[in-house]
Motif scaffolding. Structure first.
Motif, PDB file in Angstrom:
ATOM      1  N   GLU A 138       0.811  -1.223   0.000  1.00 16.17           N
ATOM      2  CA  GLU A 138       0.000   0.000   0.000  1.00 16.17           C
ATOM      3  C   GLU A 138       0.844   1.273   0.000  1.00 16.17           C
ATOM      4  N   MET A 139       1.993   1.258   0.696  1.00 16.97           N
ATOM      5  CA  MET A 139       2.828   2.454   0.730  1.00 16.97           C
ATOM      6  C   MET A 139       3.342   2.804  -0.663  1.00 16.97           C
ATOM      7  N   ASP A 140       3.701   1.782  -1.435  1.00 12.43           N
ATOM      8  CA  ASP A 140       4.187   2.021  -2.796  1.00 12.43           C
ATOM      9  C   ASP A 140       3.083   2.586  -3.686  1.00 12.43           C
ATOM     10  N   LYS A 141       1.855   2.063  -3.509  1.00 14.04           N
ATOM     11  CA  LYS A 141       0.727   2.571  -4.294  1.00 14.04           C
ATOM     12  C   LYS A 141       0.491   4.051  -3.991  1.00 14.04           C
ATOM     13  N   ALA A 142       0.540   4.412  -2.706  1.00 12.78           N
ATOM     14  CA  ALA A 142       0.345   5.805  -2.318  1.00 12.78           C
ATOM     15  C   ALA A 142       1.419   6.695  -2.936  1.00 12.78           C
ATOM     16  N   ALA A 143       2.648   6.189  -2.984  1.00 10.99           N
ATOM     17  CA  ALA A 143       3.756   6.949  -3.564  1.00 10.99           C
ATOM     18  C   ALA A 143       3.545   7.175  -5.054  1.00 10.99           C
ATOM     19  N   GLU A 144       3.230   6.103  -5.769  1.00  8.05           N
ATOM     20  CA  GLU A 144       3.040   6.244  -7.221  1.00  8.05           C
ATOM     21  C   GLU A 144       1.863   7.159  -7.533  1.00  8.05           C
ATOM     22  N   ALA A 168      -7.976  11.004 -10.804  1.00  6.60           N
ATOM     23  CA  ALA A 168      -7.381  10.466 -12.038  1.00  6.60           C
ATOM     24  C   ALA A 168      -6.082   9.727 -11.709  1.00  6.60           C
ATOM     25  N   ALA A 169      -5.261  10.323 -10.843  1.00  6.95           N
ATOM     26  CA  ALA A 169      -4.000   9.683 -10.441  1.00  6.95           C
ATOM     27  C   ALA A 169      -4.267   8.377  -9.707  1.00  6.95           C
ATOM     28  N   HIS A 170      -5.287   8.380  -8.870  1.00  8.92           N
ATOM     29  CA  HIS A 170      -5.657   7.175  -8.139  1.00  8.92           C
ATOM     30  C   HIS A 170      -6.036   6.042  -9.095  1.00  8.92           C
ATOM     31  N   LYS A 171      -6.887   6.356 -10.065  1.00  7.25           N
ATOM     32  CA  LYS A 171      -7.335   5.333 -11.017  1.00  7.25           C
ATOM     33  C   LYS A 171      -6.182   4.847 -11.896  1.00  7.25           C
ATOM     34  N   PHE A 172      -5.366   5.786 -12.374  1.00  7.90           N
ATOM     35  CA  PHE A 172      -4.295   5.370 -13.289  1.00  7.90           C
ATOM     36  C   PHE A 172      -3.205   4.589 -12.561  1.00  7.90           C
ATOM     37  N   SER A 173      -2.963   4.908 -11.294  1.00  9.15           N
ATOM     38  CA  SER A 173      -1.965   4.137 -10.540  1.00  9.15           C
ATOM     39  C   SER A 173      -2.424   2.698 -10.371  1.00  9.15           C
ATOM     40  N   GLU A 202      -9.889  -5.295 -15.508  1.00  8.95           N
ATOM     41  CA  GLU A 202      -9.391  -4.390 -16.541  1.00  8.95           C
ATOM     42  C   GLU A 202     -10.529  -3.597 -17.171  1.00  8.95           C
ATOM     43  N   LYS A 203     -11.605  -4.283 -17.463  1.00  7.46           N
ATOM     44  CA  LYS A 203     -12.773  -3.630 -18.070  1.00  7.46           C
ATOM     45  C   LYS A 203     -13.367  -2.592 -17.128  1.00  7.46           C
ATOM     46  N   ASP A 204     -13.476  -2.936 -15.848  1.00  7.42           N
ATOM     47  CA  ASP A 204     -14.024  -2.000 -14.861  1.00  7.42           C
ATOM     48  C   ASP A 204     -13.136  -0.762 -14.717  1.00  7.42           C
ATOM     49  N   LEU A 205     -11.815  -0.976 -14.689  1.00  5.55           N
ATOM     50  CA  LEU A 205     -10.902   0.156 -14.538  1.00  5.55           C
ATOM     51  C   LEU A 205     -10.932   1.072 -15.753  1.00  5.55           C
ATOM     52  N   GLN A 206     -11.030   0.492 -16.934  1.00  4.42           N
ATOM     53  CA  GLN A 206     -11.114   1.304 -18.148  1.00  4.42           C
ATOM     54  C   GLN A 206     -12.385   2.147 -18.146  1.00  4.42           C
ATOM     55  N   SER A 207     -13.440   1.597 -17.598  1.00  4.16           N
ATOM     56  CA  SER A 207     -14.686   2.359 -17.473  1.00  4.16           C
ATOM     57  C   SER A 207     -14.543   3.482 -16.448  1.00  4.16           C
ATOM     58  N   GLU A 208     -13.874   3.189 -15.339  1.00  5.99           N
ATOM     59  CA  GLU A 208     -13.744   4.162 -14.254  1.00  5.99           C
ATOM     60  C   GLU A 208     -12.813   5.323 -14.602  1.00  5.99           C
ATOM     61  N   ILE A 209     -11.887   5.119 -15.559  1.00  8.59           N
ATOM     62  CA  ILE A 209     -10.954   6.185 -15.921  1.00  8.59           C
ATOM     63  C   ILE A 209     -11.568   7.174 -16.915  1.00  8.59           C
ATOM     64  N   GLN A 210     -12.667   6.799 -17.545  1.00 11.89           N
ATOM     65  CA  GLN A 210     -13.282   7.621 -18.594  1.00 11.89           C
ATOM     66  C   GLN A 210     -13.594   9.057 -18.164  1.00 11.89           C
ATOM     67  N   PRO A 211     -14.144   9.293 -16.965  1.00 11.55           N
ATOM     68  CA  PRO A 211     -14.489  10.679 -16.598  1.00 11.55           C
ATOM     69  C   PRO A 211     -13.291  11.623 -16.491  1.00 11.55           C
ATOM     70  N   TYR A 212     -12.080  11.088 -16.557  1.00 16.16           N
ATOM     71  CA  TYR A 212     -10.894  11.911 -16.345  1.00 16.16           C
ATOM     72  C   TYR A 212     -10.080  12.124 -17.626  1.00 16.16           C
ATOM     73  N   LEU A 213     -10.613  11.669 -18.732  1.00 15.11           N
ATOM     74  CA  LEU A 213      -9.866  11.742 -19.991  1.00 15.11           C
ATOM     75  C   LEU A 213      -9.770  13.155 -20.561  1.00 15.11           C
ATOM     76  N   ASP A 214     -10.436  14.117 -19.919  1.00 13.12           N
ATOM     77  CA  ASP A 214     -10.291  15.512 -20.338  1.00 13.12           C
ATOM     78  C   ASP A 214      -8.970  16.113 -19.870  1.00 13.12           C
ATOM     79  N   LEU A 215      -8.261  15.393 -19.008  1.00 14.76           N
ATOM     80  CA  LEU A 215      -6.999  15.894 -18.455  1.00 14.76           C
ATOM     81  C   LEU A 215      -5.843  15.616 -19.416  1.00 14.76           C
ATOM     82  N   PRO A 216      -5.194  16.653 -19.955  1.00 11.87           N
ATOM     83  CA  PRO A 216      -4.089  16.432 -20.915  1.00 11.87           C
ATOM     84  C   PRO A 216      -2.973  15.551 -20.360  1.00 11.87           C
TER      85      PRO A 216
END
Length: 405
Positions: free
Chosen positions: A29-35, A142-147, A168-182
């Motif tokens: 968990e510590m590594d996940k928080a760092a990334e 967005a950082a949380h989902k992509f990590s 994988e399918k669920d995560l790809q769905s969950e990242i969609q609302p953040y795709l406006d971020l360059p």
């Protein structure tokens, strides 16, 4: 800061992630928080570059509060918590109250505990998120989902498709609302920002104290985040109220303090100190390698800031009107330069936190019965490094460190 809170936070080094999948390396968990915070920095800097104001202190505090909650609820998987929130809101509320009660006696910082309570309420939907924090929330989520996606991508090479397909399918769905971020787009499309993150991720595979068995093992990346959190919390012990830029700089300079090791690997302290001149030679070599391998991967709009964070990382310093880095005393930091315009950093506080992390890494393993001459020597050296009654950045380090042994 209470010893019990520090040790509770350290538990995140022992919380295993993805333990129902085949794992080619330990994911904790510590590594996940760092990334997540590395990604938040990169994505947030892209936002600032296009004129969006980011509340970095909100992001920093959110990362701490999420980690505290994760430590308390490590046995309840995230999907279960989401179902509780959606289908059993009353029970979810009681669960959150239980989490807060776990830390009520551990925190002697009433203001921080109030912020923790407010954050838990915001995540539960009980309190509104203020408008000025919404851009920060968007970046942080967005950082949380992509990590999480990055972890799954690394796991996918050793797991059958059937094990990970739905996740994988669920995560790809969950990242969609953040795709406006360059910045997120750059990461997803494997542009230069992704190459930088890939380099920094190497710190996740590098084990500290690599010459000795130790429990729990800690990575350089996880260590860096722990140092950042300790810097944040120890900084709050000061009687001096810090300007916002100083709080932000302290956290991220601590998070990035071992960044050169992503390309040079971790050189243990006894080797660095084998000769009087070797520390300076190693630092010089590190700077050259960083310039060659890391700086070309950084965007111009945050490159100089990271250089500022990683150069003279353990000195109290500011930026003058000519944008030059100037080393200053702690008294000068407080009395003359405690203003955003000087971009102040408590580098000596980062050093104390770095040594505190190393002390705990050695001491906790020794207390678990996994010991060696390296760990004992390292622990004793850290305890003897600071003189009795010497105050550094308002901290009696000798007295504080001896609380942990």
């Amino acid at each position: 800061m209470k010893k019990e809170l520090v040790l509770k936070i350290f538990e995140a080094f022992s919380i295993q992630r993805w333990n129902d999948l085949v794992r080619p390396f330990e994911l904790v968990e510590m590594d996940k928080a760092a990334e997540k915070m590395i990604l938040a920095y990169v994505i947030g800097k892209f936002e600032e570059n296009r004129g969006v104001k980011i509340d970095w202190i909100w992001i920093i505090n959110a990362s701490l509060f999420d980690l505290l909650k994760k430590i308390a609820l490590c046995d309840i998987k995230a999907p279960v918590q989401q179902m509780l929130k959606k289908e059993f809101p009353d029970e979810y509320m009681r669960l959150n109250e239980w989490v807060l009660n776990q830390y009520k006696l551990l925190m002697n910082d009433d203001e921080l505990f109030s912020q923790f309570t407010l954050y838990i309420g915001q995540k539960a939907g009980s309190f509104e998120i203020p408008d000025e924090a919404k851009s920060a929330v968007h970046v942080y989520n967005a950082a949380h989902k992509f990590s999480t996606i990055r972890e799954l991508q690394m796991l996918s090479v050793v797991n059958e498709r059937e094990r990970i397909e739905k996740i994988e399918k669920d995560l790809q769905s969950e990242i969609q609302p953040y795709l406006d971020l360059p910045g997120l787009q750059m990461l997803i499309n494997h542009q230069k920002a992704f190459d930088l993150v890939m380099k920094i991720e190497q710190l996740r595979f590098q084990t500290r104290w690599n010459q000795t068995p130790r429990v729990p093992k800690t990575s350089v990346l996880g260590h860096s985040y722990f140092v950042a959190i300790m810097t944040l919390l120890l900084g709050r012990e000061s009687k001096q109220k810090k300007c916002q830029k100083r709080i932000i700089n302290n956290f991220f300079s601590a998070l990035f303090h071992d960044l050169p090791e992503s390309v040079t690997r971790d050189i243990i302290s006894p080797v660095k100190q084998a000769t009087d001149e070797l520390p300076f030679v190693v630092k010089n070599i590190e700077n050259k390698i960083v310039s060659k391998e890391l700086l070309p991967l950084m965007e111009d709009f945050f490159k100089d800031e990271i250089i500022y964070y990683t150069s003279e990382e353990f000195s109290n310093r500011i930026k003058n009107s000519n944008n030059e880095t100037i080393e200053v005393s702690y008294e000068e930091l407080n009395e003359k330069y405690n203003s955003d315009e000087y971009s102040p950093i408590d580098g000596k506080l980062v050093r104390i936190s770095d040594h505190l992390s190393a002390l705990l890494e050695a001491t906790i393993s020794i207390n678990h019965g996994i010991t060696s001459s390296h760990l004992v020597t390292g622990r004793d050296s850290l305890l003897n490094h600071y003189a009795k009654n010497k105050i550094i950045n308002e901290i009696d380090v000798y007295k504080y460190f001896n609380e942990f042994v």
